[in-house]
Scaffold this active site. Structure first.
Site, mmCIF file in Angstrom:
data_model
loop_
_atom_site.group_PDB
_atom_site.id
_atom_site.type_symbol
_atom_site.label_atom_id
_atom_site.label_comp_id
_atom_site.label_asym_id
_atom_site.label_seq_id
_atom_site.Cartn_x
_atom_site.Cartn_y
_atom_site.Cartn_z
ATOM 1 N N ALA A 15 0.809 -1.227 0.000
ATOM 2 C CA ALA A 15 0.000 0.000 0.000
ATOM 3 C C ALA A 15 0.838 1.271 0.000
ATOM 4 O O ALA A 15 0.302 2.353 -0.257
ATOM 5 C CB ALA A 15 -0.910 0.006 1.225
ATOM 6 N N GLY A 70 3.455 1.537 -1.989
ATOM 7 C CA GLY A 70 4.250 1.455 -3.222
ATOM 8 C C GLY A 70 3.677 2.288 -4.362
ATOM 9 O O GLY A 70 2.620 2.922 -4.266
ATOM 10 N N LEU A 82 2.529 1.371 -7.425
ATOM 11 C CA LEU A 82 1.302 0.937 -8.113
ATOM 12 C C LEU A 82 0.060 1.355 -7.332
ATOM 13 O O LEU A 82 -0.923 1.834 -7.910
ATOM 14 C CB LEU A 82 1.322 -0.584 -8.295
ATOM 15 C CG LEU A 82 0.166 -1.132 -9.111
ATOM 16 C CD1 LEU A 82 0.289 -0.734 -10.580
ATOM 17 C CD2 LEU A 82 0.070 -2.643 -8.994
ATOM 18 N N ALA A 83 0.128 1.168 -6.006
ATOM 19 C CA ALA A 83 -1.016 1.557 -5.169
ATOM 20 C C ALA A 83 -1.288 3.047 -5.342
ATOM 21 O O ALA A 83 -2.442 3.472 -5.512
ATOM 22 C CB ALA A 83 -0.723 1.224 -3.712
ATOM 23 N N ASP A 143 -3.510 -8.744 -16.111
ATOM 24 C CA ASP A 143 -2.791 -8.223 -17.262
ATOM 25 C C ASP A 143 -3.544 -6.950 -17.593
ATOM 26 O O ASP A 143 -4.647 -7.006 -18.154
ATOM 27 C CB ASP A 143 -2.842 -9.190 -18.443
ATOM 28 C CG ASP A 143 -2.027 -8.669 -19.610
ATOM 29 O OD1 ASP A 143 -2.177 -7.484 -19.945
ATOM 30 O OD2 ASP A 143 -1.229 -9.431 -20.178
ATOM 31 N N HIS A 144 -2.986 -5.805 -17.219
ATOM 32 C CA HIS A 144 -3.828 -4.606 -17.252
ATOM 33 C C HIS A 144 -4.260 -4.224 -18.661
ATOM 34 O O HIS A 144 -5.238 -3.509 -18.835
ATOM 35 C CB HIS A 144 -3.181 -3.431 -16.499
ATOM 36 C CG HIS A 144 -2.112 -2.713 -17.256
ATOM 37 N ND1 HIS A 144 -0.816 -3.146 -17.289
ATOM 38 C CD2 HIS A 144 -2.134 -1.586 -17.992
ATOM 39 C CE1 HIS A 144 -0.095 -2.314 -18.026
ATOM 40 N NE2 HIS A 144 -0.876 -1.346 -18.462
ATOM 41 N N LYS A 173 -8.189 -2.657 -20.657
ATOM 42 C CA LYS A 173 -8.321 -1.430 -21.464
ATOM 43 C C LYS A 173 -9.588 -1.500 -22.311
ATOM 44 O O LYS A 173 -9.917 -2.541 -22.895
ATOM 45 C CB LYS A 173 -7.083 -1.252 -22.356
ATOM 46 C CG LYS A 173 -5.843 -0.828 -21.549
ATOM 47 C CD LYS A 173 -4.682 -0.530 -22.459
ATOM 48 C CE LYS A 173 -3.383 -0.334 -21.691
ATOM 49 N NZ LYS A 173 -3.204 0.963 -21.083
ATOM 50 N N HIS A 208 1.111 -8.693 -22.347
ATOM 51 C CA HIS A 208 0.202 -7.783 -23.064
ATOM 52 C C HIS A 208 0.082 -8.099 -24.559
ATOM 53 O O HIS A 208 -1.009 -8.096 -25.116
ATOM 54 C CB HIS A 208 0.671 -6.331 -22.920
ATOM 55 C CG HIS A 208 0.958 -5.919 -21.510
ATOM 56 N ND1 HIS A 208 0.199 -6.350 -20.441
ATOM 57 C CD2 HIS A 208 1.911 -5.105 -20.979
ATOM 58 C CE1 HIS A 208 0.681 -5.820 -19.332
ATOM 59 N NE2 HIS A 208 1.710 -5.070 -19.619
ATOM 60 N N LYS A 225 10.863 0.697 -25.808
ATOM 61 C CA LYS A 225 10.976 1.902 -24.984
ATOM 62 C C LYS A 225 11.726 2.951 -25.797
ATOM 63 O O LYS A 225 12.519 2.614 -26.681
ATOM 64 C CB LYS A 225 11.794 1.606 -23.718
ATOM 65 C CG LYS A 225 11.205 0.514 -22.831
ATOM 66 C CD LYS A 225 10.361 1.082 -21.737
ATOM 67 C CE LYS A 225 9.856 0.015 -20.792
ATOM 68 N NZ LYS A 225 8.587 0.378 -20.150
#
Ligand SMILES: NC(=O)C1=CN([C@@H]2O[C@H](COP(=O)(O)OP(=O)(O)OC[C@H]3O[C@@H](n4cnc5c(N)ncnc54)[C@H](OP(=O)(O)O)[C@@H]3O)[C@@H](O)[C@H]2O)C=CC1
Ligand SMILES: O=C1O[C@H](COP(=O)(O)O)[C@@H](O)[C@H](O)[C@H]1O
Length: 515
Positions: A22, A24, A26-27, A190-191, A195, A253, A354
């Site tokens: 919590a 970090g 990402l949170a 898997d975000h 989407k 992804h 990247k």
């Protein structure tokens, strides 16, 4: 307790959400803002609580202040926050805990039971592990030993990527987790599957009479999936240098997007039916039989010093926490084949990198050209039709067709039918993490990856990684801020194709008419 699935309803059932990690990144950037958006949109019932868990000490007030700042900085509804803050904030508590400390879990259990009593929550518990993967096994085990799984409701485990480093490590991790949680209790994030436009692929394909009949090797020449990023490795050099683009983006992804494009229509729109179809695509991927084949079908590269036009950009090897002699790829492109009747012979080209010039995720479906020897084809070099699915950051659809040039007798030019969804919905399109947390809380697995999907994707990717480990196939270079190595263009040129320009790419350089 048996799962009571109710994902047809909008509201989540009452539950305690545990955010491990919590304090970090990402949170802060994704999870707290997502929970607030769900609350703001009435998708969370009033009987919910959130317990943030991490080692560092925080008073309840300090933790709530962290949550407030994160929503202020990253939330979609940040401007509405002040009016609702007090009511929202009281649902949040913090527990300082080292995940190796069993006594801490017992205290967490007491804290949980108090919150469940306060909000009349029926014992449903969702454990979100925003932690380094090495900790997933221990957390699962200690949740069990600490009595956290003995509540009266369901238990669900939401796990962040990366899920392993290769098939072997992923299988080991899965085995550890399976000692505590059943597959149906596990939600592997898997975000990209959260989407908007990735979820829209199914609808575009199966709800449109002019796409569905053409969706096969008789009509489609090739498919191109591009995930380009302008960022470098930022603060994640330590992780990234170990992972590289293939593991960071390819195994998850990119292959997941490919499954959405290539899968057969599921017999029912139920999570397992959809995931069954997706895993069949992964199983149909033609494995590269040798290192020579890998070298022939896959290009890897690393960025060197460059510029984005206004700023000098360092080489990858100069980035923080990156080995100055690193051979990790920051870019890869590959030609894949799905060996089934629908897709036999159709190349799927994927690329990611990247420090490319544009942040964009797009799928281009290139249709076969009209026959050249009949009717208009005799006089004109007709361009192929394209369907472009814009995933990120622009969302929308774009269809390229041939039409008569206005005012001319018989000149034909490619024109675009452009549906810009993000122009209409703007920033109010829900974030991937909102959808995924909402789905997990409702027990809907559709957009989470099942173990057999993860394992099959790893076994495909492992062959490439192995070949690279054996130093087969060169590591190319590309200047930061450029479109990657020339070898990635050659991959398509060999087949008579080229990468179609993606959204935001310099329009002056767009070559619609390249043969
Ligand atoms: N950040 C991102 O954008 C993305 C992250 N991910 C994945 O999400 C996960 C978390 O990433 P991120 O938030 O960036 O990582 P951070 O390093 O920012 O945060 C890690 C968190 O874990 C906590 N933690 C570490 N060790 C322990 C321990 N022994 N006991 C209890 N808590 C511990 C830390 O808190 P403390 O030090 O206070 O204990 C911190 O809250 C990773 O698996 C990452 O790969 C995936 C996609 C994107
Ligand atoms: O999972 C990851 O995704 C991000 C890109 O996500 P997006 O939603 O911004 O397109 C990538 O930067 C990161 O390296 C990777 O771990």
């Amino acid at each position: 307790m048996a799962e009571n699935l109710n994902f047809d309803t909008l509201n989540t059932p009452g539950a305690v959400f545990f955010i491990f990690g919590a304090t970090g990144d990402l949170a802060k950037r994704k999870l707290f803002p997502a929970i607030y958006s769900l609350y703001r949109e009435g998708k969370l019932s009033e009987d919910f609580a959130v317990i943030g868990v991490a080692r560092r000490p925080r008073t309840q007030d300090e933790f709530r202040q962290d949550v407030y700042s994160s929503i202020q900085e990253f939330g979609r509804y940040r401007s509405d926050l002040n009016a609702e803050w007090d009511a929202f904030a009281q649902h949040f508590e913090y527990k300082s805990l080292d995940i190796n400390d069993i006594d801490g879990f017992r205290e967490l259990r007491e804290q949980t039971e108090q919150l469940e009593a306060k909000y009349e929550i029926p014992g449903n518990r969702l454990f979100y592990l925003a932690l380094a993967p090495e900790l997933f096994g221990s957390v699962s085990f200690n949740l069990m030993k600490g009595g956290m799984l003995d509540g009266a409701g369901w238990n669900r485990l939401v796990i962040e990527k990366p899920f392993g480093y290769d098939l072997e490590s992923a299988a080991k991790l899965n085995e550890e987790i399976n000692q505590v949680f059943k597959e149906e209790e596990i939600y592997r994030i898997d975000h990209y599957l959260g989407k908007e436009m990735v979820q829209n692929i199914e609808v575009i394909r199966f709800a449109n009479a002019f796409f569905e009949p053409l969706w096969n090797n008789k009509h489609i020449a090739n498919v191109q999936i591009t995930l380009s990023e302008t960022v470098g490795v930022e603060e994640r050099g330590g992780y990234y240098d170990h992972a590289g683009a293939l593991r960071d983006m390819g195994q998850n992804h990119m292959l997941q997007m490919l499954t959405m494009i290539a899968m057969e229509p599921p017999s029912r729109l139920l999570p397992e039916d959809i995931r069954d179809e997706k895993v069949k695509v992964l199983r149909s991927l033609r494995p590269y039989a040798s290192s020579e084949e890998v070298a022939d079908h896959v290009v890897r590269a690393q960025y060197t010093k460059g510029s984005n036009g206004s700023k000098e950009l360092p080489a990858y090897r100069e980035e923080d926490k990156v080995n100055p002699e690193s051979n990790t790829e920051t870019y890869f492109a590959a030609r894949l084949f799905v060996d089934n009747f629908r897709w036999a012979g159709v190349p799927f080209y994927i690329r990611t990198g990247k420090r490319l010039p544009v942040k964009t995720t797009e799928v281009v479906v290139e249709f076969k050209r009209m026959p050249g020897n009949v009717y208009l084809g005799q006089k004109h070099s007709l361009e192929p039709n394209l369907l472009v699915i814009r995933v990120n950051p622009m969302e929308g659809l774009y269809v390229k067709i041939n039409a008569k040039k206005p005012g001319s007798e018989s000149e034909i030019e490619p024109v675009a039918m452009d549906f810009c969804q993000s122009c209409l919905v703007g920033i109010n399109s829900p974030e991937a993490y909102e959808r995924l947390i909402h789905d997990a809380a409702r027990g809907d697995h559709t957009y989470f990856t099942r173990w057999d999907e993860v394992a099959t994707a790893w076994s495909f990717v492992d062959k490439i990684a192995q070949s690279w480990r054996d130093n087969q196939g060169p590591l190319e270079n590309y200047p930061a801020g450029s479109w990657g190595p020339q070898q990635a263009d050659a991959l398509l040129e060999k087949d008579g194709f080229h990468w179609w320009p993606v959204n935001g790419q310099d329009e002056d350089k767009v070559i619609w008419t390249k043969s």
